[in-house]
Write an enzyme that holds these catalytic residues in place. Structure first.
Site, short mmCIF file in Angstrom:
data_model
loop_
_atom_site.label_atom_id
_atom_site.label_comp_id
_atom_site.label_asym_id
_atom_site.label_seq_id
_atom_site.Cartn_x
_atom_site.Cartn_y
_atom_site.Cartn_z
CB CYS A 153 -0.86 -0.02 1.43
SG CYS A 153 -1.77 -1.42 1.33
CG HIS A 293 -3.34 3.05 1.83
ND1 HIS A 293 -3.85 2.50 0.81
CD2 HIS A 293 -3.16 1.95 2.81
CE1 HIS A 293 -4.31 1.33 0.88
NE2 HIS A 293 -3.93 0.97 1.94
CG ASN A 323 -6.53 -1.52 1.09
OD1 ASN A 323 -5.94 -1.05 0.16
ND2 ASN A 323 -6.23 -1.71 2.32
O1 UT7 Z 1 -3.95 -1.62 3.98
C1 UT7 Z 1 -3.37 -2.60 4.61
C2 UT7 Z 1 -4.51 -3.63 4.66
N1 UT7 Z 1 -5.42 -3.56 5.27
C3 UT7 Z 1 -5.64 -3.74 6.69
O2 UT7 Z 1 -4.61 -4.30 7.27
C4 UT7 Z 1 -6.83 -3.58 7.53
C5 UT7 Z 1 -6.70 -2.80 8.83
N2 UT7 Z 1 -7.55 -3.13 9.88
C6 UT7 Z 1 -8.66 -2.95 9.80
O3 UT7 Z 1 -9.21 -2.18 8.86
C7 UT7 Z 1 -9.83 -3.52 10.80
O4 UT7 Z 1 -8.97 -3.95 11.95
C8 UT7 Z 1 -10.90 -4.58 10.22
C9 UT7 Z 1 -11.81 -3.86 9.55
C10 UT7 Z 1 -10.09 -5.50 9.54
C11 UT7 Z 1 -11.60 -5.36 11.55
O5 UT7 Z 1 -12.06 -4.13 12.09
P1 UT7 Z 1 -12.06 -4.43 13.86
O6 UT7 Z 1 -12.61 -3.15 14.62
O7 UT7 Z 1 -10.60 -4.16 14.25
O8 UT7 Z 1 -12.81 -5.59 14.09
P2 UT7 Z 1 -12.19 -7.02 14.92
O9 UT7 Z 1 -11.01 -7.51 13.87
O10 UT7 Z 1 -11.52 -6.48 16.28
O11 UT7 Z 1 -13.33 -7.88 14.99
C12 UT7 Z 1 -14.55 -7.45 15.86
C13 UT7 Z 1 -15.50 -8.60 15.53
C14 UT7 Z 1 -15.16 -10.19 15.56
O12 UT7 Z 1 -15.91 -10.99 16.28
P3 UT7 Z 1 -15.61 -11.14 17.93
O13 UT7 Z 1 -14.49 -11.90 17.75
O14 UT7 Z 1 -15.73 -9.79 18.71
O15 UT7 Z 1 -16.93 -11.89 18.28
C15 UT7 Z 1 -14.89 -10.46 14.18
O16 UT7 Z 1 -15.05 -11.74 13.92
O17 UT7 Z 1 -16.10 -8.34 14.27
C16 UT7 Z 1 -16.20 -9.55 13.57
N3 UT7 Z 1 -16.03 -9.60 12.25
C17 UT7 Z 1 -16.97 -9.18 11.30
N4 UT7 Z 1 -18.39 -9.34 11.75
C18 UT7 Z 1 -19.07 -9.00 10.60
C19 UT7 Z 1 -14.81 -9.62 11.76
N5 UT7 Z 1 -15.16 -9.18 10.17
C20 UT7 Z 1 -16.59 -9.14 10.26
C21 UT7 Z 1 -17.52 -9.01 9.04
N6 UT7 Z 1 -18.74 -8.80 9.24
N7 UT7 Z 1 -17.00 -8.72 7.83
#
Ligand code: UT7
Length: 366
Positions: A153, A293, A323
């Site tokens: 990225c 980005h 992204n």
């Molecule tokens: O450019 C570099 C590449 N991009 C990245 O590396 C992404 C950077 N990170 C992010 O954008 C965010 O961390 C994410 C969007 C990937 C995730 O958001 P978050 O607020 O950090 O969520 P989380 O990973 O802490 O997950 C929260 C909950 C989890 O459930 P539990 O464990 O709390 O029960 C996940 O399983 O949300 C759940 N979850 C979803 N629920 C509905 C994860 N993906 C989804 C989904 N729909 N698509």
């Protein structure tokens, strides 16, 4: 910003200065003010931009039918409503060709005059030959050297920094920098953690020399391989060649440690803006637009809040494209220009952060 490339570089003034060895900035002359010296300094500037996104839209409603997710979760957690997906006959090089052709046309430059093409990508058409060579052939850029650059990225920031070094050293005058990605081919559409994030597209810019006080005022790129595992596609490389086992383990797909990347991206966003402003002796008031980005709207919002930056000074189009890795900054730059959000004389800060880990910032006077 640019009028046509040939008009700006015609007359031979830049060339004669380059050949006299006066590259990298004129030596201070006591009878010139600092402002005059700065305005005479040889810089790398953007002469034209272009972008391409595929027609096919993958919206959140369609993702709801593919994995256990919902529109509200995706919008609240990422800011993404839809992303573009390449058609079966589209690839990283075909999208790069369209974006590159548009950037050359915008610069008033015949691609046959290009000296160098750099394609930043982590999703090249092939391991070899380089996608940049396919672009070179399609554009008829017969004189141009061509190579691919892998910085995820941060790819566009890395590639434009290399272009800037080439231009201010006097090695090249007309450099096409493209960020192009077909991430949909490396996205696991059974994994809700990642498949909501990514889209396909390409953005491009033509760089050339300028001595009128505009151009790249500052650029800095960084890396820290200690965190290489956080964003990875390990299957298909020389350490883990394609095999039935690697396919079964889904190792040829992009894996993301979302929470760690979230923290990293927010922190470097803030640090890089502060460092860049400090290095240029500027404040936020001097900046017309920050083009980060497009990683996640929440990451961008958190950084903008910490900096106290007015939200209208930060360009966001992640809602429409998701992204697109190395393509995200040049697509946003092209859109910002076309929407009249960046005009001649405006200062923009471009920011990238991603796999490697890599990150980088460029301050650009249009
Ligand atoms: O450019 C570099 C590449 N991009 C990245 O590396 C992404 C950077 N990170 C992010 O954008 C965010 O961390 C994410 C969007 C990937 C995730 O958001 P978050 O607020 O950090 O969520 P989380 O990973 O802490 O997950 C929260 C909950 C989890 O459930 P539990 O464990 O709390 O029960 C996940 O399983 O949300 C759940 N979850 C979803 N629920 C509905 C994860 N993906 C989804 C989904 N729909 N698509």
């Amino acid at each position: 910003m640019s009028t046509a490339f040939n008009r700006r570089t015609s007359g031979g003034a830049d060339l004669s200065l380059l050949r006299a060895g006066s590259v990298g900035g004129l030596k201070p002359r006591s009878n010139l003010t600092r402002e005059t010296q700065l305005s005479l300094q040889l810089r790398s500037a953007i002469y034209g931009t272009g972008c391409y996104v595929p027609e096919r839209v993958l919206d959140n409603a369609e993702l709801e039918r593919m994995v256990e997710t919902d529109d509200q979760w995706i919008v609240e957690r990422t800011g993404i409503s839809e992303r573009r997906i390449a058609a079966p006959d589209e690839t990283t090089s075909t999208m790069a060709i369209t974006a590159g052709r548009q950037a050359c046309a915008d610069a008033g430059l015949d691609p046959a005059e290009l000296d160098l093409i750099i394609v930043a990508t982590i999703t090249p058409d092939h391991l070899t030959p380089a996608s940049s060579c396919l672009v070179q052939q399609a554009l008829g850029a017969k004189r141009a050297a061509a190579f691919d650059l892998s910085a995820a990225c941060t790819g566009f920031l890395y590639a434009s920094t290399v272009a800037t070094g080439m231009i201010t050293s006097g090695m090249y005058e007309r450099v096409l920098v493209i960020g192009s990605e077909t991430l949909s081919r490396f996205t696991d559409y059974t994994d809700r953690n990642t498949c909501i994030l990514f889209g396909d597209g390409a953005g491009a810019a033509v760089f050339g020399p300028r001595r009128d006080g505009t151009g790249i005022l500052y650029t800095k790129i960084y890396a820290d391989g200690e965190y290489a595992d956080l964003l990875r596609i390990y299957g298909g490389g020389s350490k883990q060649p394609p095999s039935l086992a690697s396919l079964a383990a889904r190792d040829h797909y992009l894996h993301v440690a979302g929470r760690q990347v979230f923290k990293f991206a927010t922190n470097v966003f803030v640090q890089m803006i502060e460092e860049a402003l400090d290095a240029c002796g500027m404040t936020q008031d001097d900046v017309a637009l920050v083009i980060p980005h497009q990683v996640n709207a929440r990451i961008i919002d958190a950084a903008v809040r910490r900096l106290g930056l007015p939200t209208e000074k930060c360009f966001i189009n992640i809602d429409r494209y998701g992204n697109t890795s190395s393509a995200s900054v040049p697509i946003a730059l092209d859109e910002a220009r076309r929407q009249g959000k960046l005009n001649p004389g405006d200062v923009a800060i471009l920011l990238g952060f991603g796999s490697g880990l890599t990150w980088g910032a460029t301050v650009l006077k249009m």
